[in-house]
Design an enzyme around this catalytic site. Structure first.
Site, PDB file in Angstrom:
ATOM      1  N   THR A  22      -9.387   2.363  -9.068  1.00  0.00           N
ATOM      2  CA  THR A  22      -9.776   2.316 -10.478  1.00  0.00           C
ATOM      3  C   THR A  22      -8.532   2.057 -11.514  1.00  0.00           C
ATOM      4  OG1 THR A  22     -10.185   4.370 -11.041  1.00  0.00           O
ATOM      5  CG2 THR A  22     -11.969   3.331 -10.338  1.00  0.00           C
ATOM      6  N   TRP A  23      -7.513   1.961 -10.679  1.00  0.00           N
ATOM      7  CA  TRP A  23      -6.092   1.634 -11.568  1.00  0.00           C
ATOM      8  C   TRP A  23      -6.305   0.376 -12.420  1.00  0.00           C
ATOM      9  CZ3 TRP A  23      -0.760   1.485  -8.650  1.00  0.00           C
ATOM     10  CH2 TRP A  23       0.051   1.616  -9.696  1.00  0.00           C
ATOM     11  N   ASP A  51     -12.042   6.570  -6.414  1.00  0.00           N
ATOM     12  CA  ASP A  51     -10.702   7.143  -6.784  1.00  0.00           C
ATOM     13  C   ASP A  51     -10.488   6.837  -8.139  1.00  0.00           C
ATOM     14  OD1 ASP A  51      -7.913   8.599  -5.772  1.00  0.00           O
ATOM     15  OD2 ASP A  51      -7.429   6.575  -6.951  1.00  0.00           O
ATOM     16  N   TYR A  56      -4.977   6.764 -15.624  1.00  0.00           N
ATOM     17  CA  TYR A  56      -5.312   5.645 -15.458  1.00  0.00           C
ATOM     18  C   TYR A  56      -6.166   5.507 -17.023  1.00  0.00           C
ATOM     19  CZ  TYR A  56      -4.727   5.894 -10.565  1.00  0.00           C
ATOM     20  OH  TYR A  56      -4.307   5.828  -9.347  1.00  0.00           O
TER      21      TYR A  56
END
Length: 277
Positions: A22-23, A51, A56
């Site tokens: 999910t960066w 993750d 983030y």
């Protein structure tokens, strides 16, 4: 499609080898609906390891994840990470509470130290173990730790994974870190497995993809997943991209394919510093 294959963590929990990263999510409100939809599509396809990290989007990615897993929490293996600046005894507990609040859940399945900072590893591990005893987290692990860093963990410490940068163009971990993690029975979690898309125009990757009727991204993912004890967590921001990633599990690379990729992306012949993005 068969269910995704799994790897068993040291704690005995089986997780899918192909998860979802999910960066970069949560940073543009205009993309939120598509991001939530993509994550839900991944869950539908069995990519149930998700993750994220407090870093983030300053927590915004965790909020996107919360929306995506709403009503499906028990299907999902949630991974999040604490910043090294929060890795002291009090900071870990406070950061964890913030992450739980943003994820709208009562527990994190796997909580990682994002990278090593100034706080002694012993203090961070004790804080993690305290959270395990409280039930706030189920297990803990590390990220961006090299062989020497792993040796600095307190005796008897049991990380569930080491999440590191690993892809065709970042093969340094193969020289020392992957073998050491195998000795310790710690699966590696590979972030940026397609180098954020920068790999995809490489002629060798395109040639192998064409031979398989696949995309370059699928070949890059299949290459990472050729190891039975490596988990890949690519990010996808659309349903079509998620479906493309999922199909990488159907690609079987031949010895000839691997030799072609080795020529284009040579394996390390000596120790390299662990790279980070």
């Amino acid at each position: 499609m068969a269910d995704p294959r799994t790897v068993v963590l040291p704690c005995g929990v089986a997780v899918t080898v192909l998860g979802q990263g999910t960066w970069g999510m949560g940073e543009d409100p205009g993309r939120r609906v598509a991001e939530v939809s993509a994550l839900r599509a991944g869950l539908d396809l069995g990519m149930t390891l998700v993750d994220t990290a407090e870093m983030y989007g300053d927590g915004a990615a965790e909020e996107v994840v919360a929306e995506a897993v709403a009503g499906r929490r028990d299907e999902v293996f949630l991974v999040s990470k604490v910043l090294p600046t929060h890795a002291d005894a009090g900071g870990v507990a406070e950061a964890c509470r913030g992450t739980l609040r943003r994820l709208r859940t009562d527990r994190i399945d796997l909580y990682l130290l994002h990278w090593r900072g100034a706080v002694p590893l012993e203090e961070t591990v004790e804080a993690f173990e305290s959270l395990v005893r409280e039930g706030a987290i189920r297990s803990w692990g590390v990220s961006n730790l090299d062989v020497d860093d792993l040796a600095g963990l307190p005796p008897g410490a049991g990380p569930q994974t080491d999440q590191v940068l690993y892809n065709l163009s970042r093969r340094g971990p193969e020289y020392g870190l992957l073998p050491r993690c195998r000795e310790l029975s710690i699966p590696v979690m590979a972030y940026s497995p397609v180098e954020q898309g920068r790999l995809l125009g490489h002629p060798a990757l395109r040639d192998v993809a064409a031979a398989h009727g696949a995309t370059p991204a699928q070949i890059a993912l299949a290459w990472v997943l050729r190891h039975e004890d490596v988990i890949a967590i690519p990010k996808a921001s659309s349903r079509a991209h998620v479906e493309e990633n999922r199909a990488a599990l159907e690609v079987d690379l031949t010895d000839e394919d691997l030799a072609t990729l080795d020529r284009a992306f040579p394996p390390p012949e000596s120790k390299r510093p662990l790279e980070m993005l």
